[in-house]
Design a protein around this motif. Structure first.
Motif, PDB file in Angstrom:
ATOM      1  N   ALA A 212       0.707  -1.212  -0.065  1.00  0.00           N
ATOM      2  CA  ALA A 212       0.082   0.194   0.059  1.00  0.00           C
ATOM      3  C   ALA A 212       0.686   1.250   0.183  1.00  0.00           C
ATOM      4  O   ALA A 212       0.704   2.246  -0.719  1.00  0.00           O
ATOM      5  CB  ALA A 212      -1.053  -0.020   1.134  1.00  0.00           C
ATOM      6  N   GLY A 213       2.049   1.535   0.786  1.00  0.00           N
ATOM      7  CA  GLY A 213       2.675   2.464   1.012  1.00  0.00           C
ATOM      8  C   GLY A 213       3.345   2.691  -0.500  1.00  0.00           C
ATOM      9  O   GLY A 213       3.556   3.806  -1.138  1.00  0.00           O
ATOM     10  N   VAL A 214       4.320   1.749  -1.018  1.00  0.00           N
ATOM     11  CA  VAL A 214       4.780   1.931  -2.299  1.00  0.00           C
ATOM     12  C   VAL A 214       4.015   2.315  -3.261  1.00  0.00           C
ATOM     13  O   VAL A 214       4.393   3.234  -3.888  1.00  0.00           O
ATOM     14  CB  VAL A 214       5.635   0.613  -2.269  1.00  0.00           C
ATOM     15  N   SER A 215       3.053   1.795  -3.497  1.00  0.00           N
ATOM     16  CA  SER A 215       1.900   2.036  -4.539  1.00  0.00           C
ATOM     17  C   SER A 215       1.419   3.363  -4.587  1.00  0.00           C
ATOM     18  O   SER A 215       1.357   4.258  -5.499  1.00  0.00           O
ATOM     19  CB  SER A 215       0.803   0.962  -4.688  1.00  0.00           C
ATOM     20  N   SER A 216       1.311   3.765  -3.290  1.00  0.00           N
ATOM     21  CA  SER A 216       0.619   5.104  -2.844  1.00  0.00           C
ATOM     22  C   SER A 216       1.621   5.977  -3.385  1.00  0.00           C
ATOM     23  O   SER A 216       1.392   7.053  -3.793  1.00  0.00           O
ATOM     24  CB  SER A 216       0.148   5.522  -1.650  1.00  0.00           C
ATOM     25  N   PHE A 217       2.975   5.853  -2.886  1.00  0.00           N
ATOM     26  CA  PHE A 217       4.090   6.859  -3.236  1.00  0.00           C
ATOM     27  C   PHE A 217       4.328   6.858  -4.791  1.00  0.00           C
ATOM     28  O   PHE A 217       4.621   8.027  -5.242  1.00  0.00           O
ATOM     29  CB  PHE A 217       5.351   6.416  -2.564  1.00  0.00           C
ATOM     30  N   VAL A 218       4.266   5.740  -5.531  1.00  0.00           N
ATOM     31  CA  VAL A 218       4.318   5.834  -6.970  1.00  0.00           C
ATOM     32  C   VAL A 218       3.104   6.656  -7.568  1.00  0.00           C
ATOM     33  O   VAL A 218       3.415   7.615  -8.300  1.00  0.00           O
ATOM     34  CB  VAL A 218       4.307   4.376  -7.576  1.00  0.00           C
ATOM     35  N   ILE A 244     -10.776  -0.231   8.743  1.00  0.00           N
ATOM     36  CA  ILE A 244     -10.996   1.260   8.380  1.00  0.00           C
ATOM     37  C   ILE A 244      -9.785   2.076   8.189  1.00  0.00           C
ATOM     38  O   ILE A 244      -9.717   3.125   7.650  1.00  0.00           O
ATOM     39  CB  ILE A 244     -11.573   2.108   9.563  1.00  0.00           C
ATOM     40  N   GLY A 245      -8.459   1.275   8.508  1.00  0.00           N
ATOM     41  CA  GLY A 245      -7.094   2.005   8.201  1.00  0.00           C
ATOM     42  C   GLY A 245      -6.937   2.551   6.683  1.00  0.00           C
ATOM     43  O   GLY A 245      -6.394   3.441   6.396  1.00  0.00           O
ATOM     44  N   ALA A 246      -7.358   1.413   5.744  1.00  0.00           N
ATOM     45  CA  ALA A 246      -7.022   1.952   4.259  1.00  0.00           C
ATOM     46  C   ALA A 246      -7.765   3.183   3.908  1.00  0.00           C
ATOM     47  O   ALA A 246      -7.363   4.031   3.339  1.00  0.00           O
ATOM     48  CB  ALA A 246      -7.453   0.847   3.477  1.00  0.00           C
ATOM     49  N   ALA A 275      -9.465   1.930  -6.656  1.00  0.00           N
ATOM     50  CA  ALA A 275      -8.959   0.403  -7.399  1.00  0.00           C
ATOM     51  C   ALA A 275      -8.039  -0.138  -6.542  1.00  0.00           C
ATOM     52  O   ALA A 275      -8.239  -1.345  -6.759  1.00  0.00           O
ATOM     53  CB  ALA A 275      -8.488   1.046  -8.678  1.00  0.00           C
ATOM     54  N   TYR A 276      -7.074   0.348  -5.834  1.00  0.00           N
ATOM     55  CA  TYR A 276      -6.107  -0.200  -5.078  1.00  0.00           C
ATOM     56  C   TYR A 276      -6.858  -0.867  -3.910  1.00  0.00           C
ATOM     57  O   TYR A 276      -6.471  -2.140  -3.678  1.00  0.00           O
ATOM     58  CB  TYR A 276      -5.228   0.466  -4.557  1.00  0.00           C
ATOM     59  N   GLN A 277      -8.097  -0.375  -3.395  1.00  0.00           N
ATOM     60  CA  GLN A 277      -8.616  -1.088  -2.107  1.00  0.00           C
ATOM     61  C   GLN A 277      -9.449  -2.265  -2.750  1.00  0.00           C
ATOM     62  O   GLN A 277      -9.082  -3.243  -2.178  1.00  0.00           O
ATOM     63  CB  GLN A 277      -9.522  -0.285  -1.678  1.00  0.00           C
ATOM     64  N   GLN A 278      -9.857  -2.392  -3.866  1.00  0.00           N
ATOM     65  CA  GLN A 278     -10.520  -3.462  -4.465  1.00  0.00           C
ATOM     66  C   GLN A 278      -9.530  -4.364  -4.758  1.00  0.00           C
ATOM     67  O   GLN A 278      -9.565  -5.896  -4.390  1.00  0.00           O
ATOM     68  CB  GLN A 278     -11.428  -3.260  -5.648  1.00  0.00           C
ATOM     69  N   LEU A 279      -8.292  -4.212  -5.408  1.00  0.00           N
ATOM     70  CA  LEU A 279      -7.190  -5.048  -5.730  1.00  0.00           C
ATOM     71  C   LEU A 279      -6.553  -5.730  -4.413  1.00  0.00           C
ATOM     72  O   LEU A 279      -6.346  -6.869  -4.368  1.00  0.00           O
ATOM     73  CB  LEU A 279      -5.987  -4.285  -6.339  1.00  0.00           C
ATOM     74  N   GLU A 280      -6.409  -4.856  -3.460  1.00  0.00           N
ATOM     75  CA  GLU A 280      -5.988  -5.501  -2.082  1.00  0.00           C
ATOM     76  C   GLU A 280      -6.941  -6.478  -1.360  1.00  0.00           C
ATOM     77  O   GLU A 280      -6.577  -7.463  -0.984  1.00  0.00           O
ATOM     78  CB  GLU A 280      -5.691  -4.102  -1.171  1.00  0.00           C
TER      79      GLU A 280
END
Length: 366
Positions: A212-218, A244-246, A275-280
Motif C-alpha cells: 500500500a505504501g509503495v503503490s501510493s508513493f508511486v 478502516i485503516g485503508a 481501485a487499489y482497495q479492490q485489488l488489495e
C-alpha cells in the motif's frame, strides 16, 4: 453454627477479599509493564515463522534468533535514517503552508468559502499556524522527555522480544505443562495454532502495508502531488489498522491532493485508492494471508473494536489472529455437537430355547 466458627469464616472471607484486591491493585500498578511484555511476546510470536524457517535449513535457534533480530533492527534503522529527515521536513512544510493552501481553496471553492465563513475556519487555522511554533518551542522539554521515554520503551520491548524469541519453545512447553496430562495433546495443538496464526497474520499484514505504501508513493509522485513521502508512510501505517485503516489513509491523501492541486489530480487519486482497495481486498490480501485468517467481516470488525478498546491499535492488530486461532480450535467441538448421533446397531433377536423332548422330560422326572 457457633459464634467462634462464624467468626473464623468471616475472617477467612475478609482475608480472601483482601488478597484479591491486593492482587488486582498490583496488576493495575504494573499495567504498563504488562502491556510491554504482551507486545514483546506478540512480536516474538510474529517473528517465529522466520526463525523456524532458518532452523529448518540447519541453523541453530540461537543463531537464527540473532540473524532475525539483526535484520529487523537493520531494516528499522535504515527506515528511520532514510525517511525520518525528509519526512519531518515535508511534514513541517505541510503544516507551515496550511493557511496558504486554505486560502487558495477558499478562493477556488464557493462551498468551502461558505462553510469557512459560517464556522470561522480561516481564523482558527490562521491562529493555529501562528501559535504552533510557540507551543512546540515552549514544550520542548516535554517533547524531549517523551522521545526519551519512547526510546526506553522501544529498547525494553526489543530486549524482551529477543528473550521471548530465544525461549519460545520452552515457554510453549511450560504452557502445555500447566494443564492436566490427559489434556496436554489438545493444549499443545492450541498453542501451535495460536503461534502459527499470529505469526502468519502479522507478517502478511506488514507485507500488505508495504504494498500500500509503495503503490501510493508511486501514484502521488506520478501525479505531482507534494509531500508524497509522508503521505505514503501515512497510508502504510494506517493500512495496518483493520477494516478502516485503508479508508483513513486514502482520505488524508485525497484531502492533501485537493488542497495542494487541482480537481483532476484529486479525482485521479480517489480513483486510484478505490481501485487499489479492490485489488488489495480481492487479490493481494487473499494471496498473502492464505491459510492464516478465515473470519467473516463482522467477526473481524468486532475483534478489532474489542482489541482497540483494550490496547489501542496494538490490541486491534492482536485481536484478529487470536480470534482466528480460537475459531480454529472451536471448530471441531462445534462440528462434533452438530453431528447426528451415531446409529446403534440393531439388537440381535433372542435365541429361542427349544422345548424339552418327552424323553428328556422323563429323565428329569426320574
Amino acid at each position: 453454627m457457633t459464634f467462634a466458627r462464624t467468626y473464623r469464616l468471616a475472617i477467612a472471607a475478609g482475608l480472601g477479599l483482601l488478597t484479591v484486591a491486593a492482587g488486582a491493585f498490583a496488576v493495575y500498578s504494573v499495567r504498563q509493564v504488562l502491556v510491554q511484555v504482551l507486545i514483546a511476546l506478540f512480536v516474538a510470536v510474529s517473528l517465529d515463522p522466520a526463525v523456524r524457517l532458518l532452523i529448518r535449513h540447519g541453523v541453530r535457534r540461537s543463531i537464527a534468533v540473532g540473524i532475525i533480530g539483526v535484520l529487523v533492527l537493520a531494516v528499522l534503522a535504515g527506515f528511520v535514517w532514510s525517511l525520518v529527515p525528509p519526512l519531518v521536513g515535508q511534514a513541517g512544510d505541510l503544516l507551515a503552508n496550511i493557511p496558504h493552501y486554505q486560502q487558495e481553496l477558499q478562493e477556488r471553492s464557493r462551498t468551502y468559502r461558505e462553510i469557512a465563513d459560517r464556522y470561522g475556519l480561516t481564523e482558527r487555522l490562521t491562529e493555529l499556524a501562528k501559535t504552533l511554533p510557540a507551543k512546540v518551542g515552549g514544550g520542548a522539554l516535554g517533547v524531549v522527555t517523551g522521545i526519551f521515554s519512547a526510546l526506553v520503551n522501544v529498547l525494553l520491548v526489543t530486549v524482551l522480544t529477543i528473550y521471548f524469541m530465544a525461549d519460545l519453545p520452552r515457554i510453549r512447553r511450560g504452557l502445555v505443562r500447566l494443564v492436566p496430562r490427559s489434556s496436554r495433546p489438545r493444549a499443545a495443538q492450541a498453542v501451535n495454532v495460536v503461534v502459527d496464526k499470529v505469526g502468519g497474520y502479522m507478517i502478511g499484514n506488514l507485507i500488505i502495508s508495504l504494498f500500500a505504501g509503495v503503490s501510493s508513493f508511486v501514484c502521488l509522485i506520478a501525479l505531482g502531488v507534494p509531500f508524497a513521502l509522508p503521505l505514503a508512510v501515512w497510508v502504510a501505517l494506517t493500512d495496518l489498522i483493520p477494516m478502516i485503516g485503508a479508508t483513513v489513509g486514502a482520505a488524508g491523501c485525497c484531502v492533501v491532493a485537493l488542497v495542494t492541486g487541482d480537481v483532476t489530480s484529486t479525482v485521479v487519486v480517489v480513483l486510484f485508492f478505490v481501485a487499489y482497495q479492490q485489488l488489495e481486498n480481492y487479490l493481494i490480501a487473499p494471496r498473502v494471508l492464505r491459510n492464516t485468517v478465515d473470519l467473516s467481516s463482522v467477526a473481524v470488525l468486532l475483534a478489532a473494536l474489542t482489541g482497540g478498546a483494550i490496547l489501542g491499535v496494538v490490541g486491534a492488530l492482536m485481536a484478529i489472529p487470536i480470534v482466528a486461532a480460537i475459531k480454529v480450535l472451536m471448530t471441531p467441538m462445534v462440528e462434533a455437537l452438530n453431528e447426528p448421533p451415531a446409529r446403534q446397531p440393531p439388537a440381535e433377536p433372542p435365541v429361542p430355547i427349544p422345548a424339552p423332548r418327552d424323553e428328556d422330560s422323563s429323565k428329569l422326572e426320574a
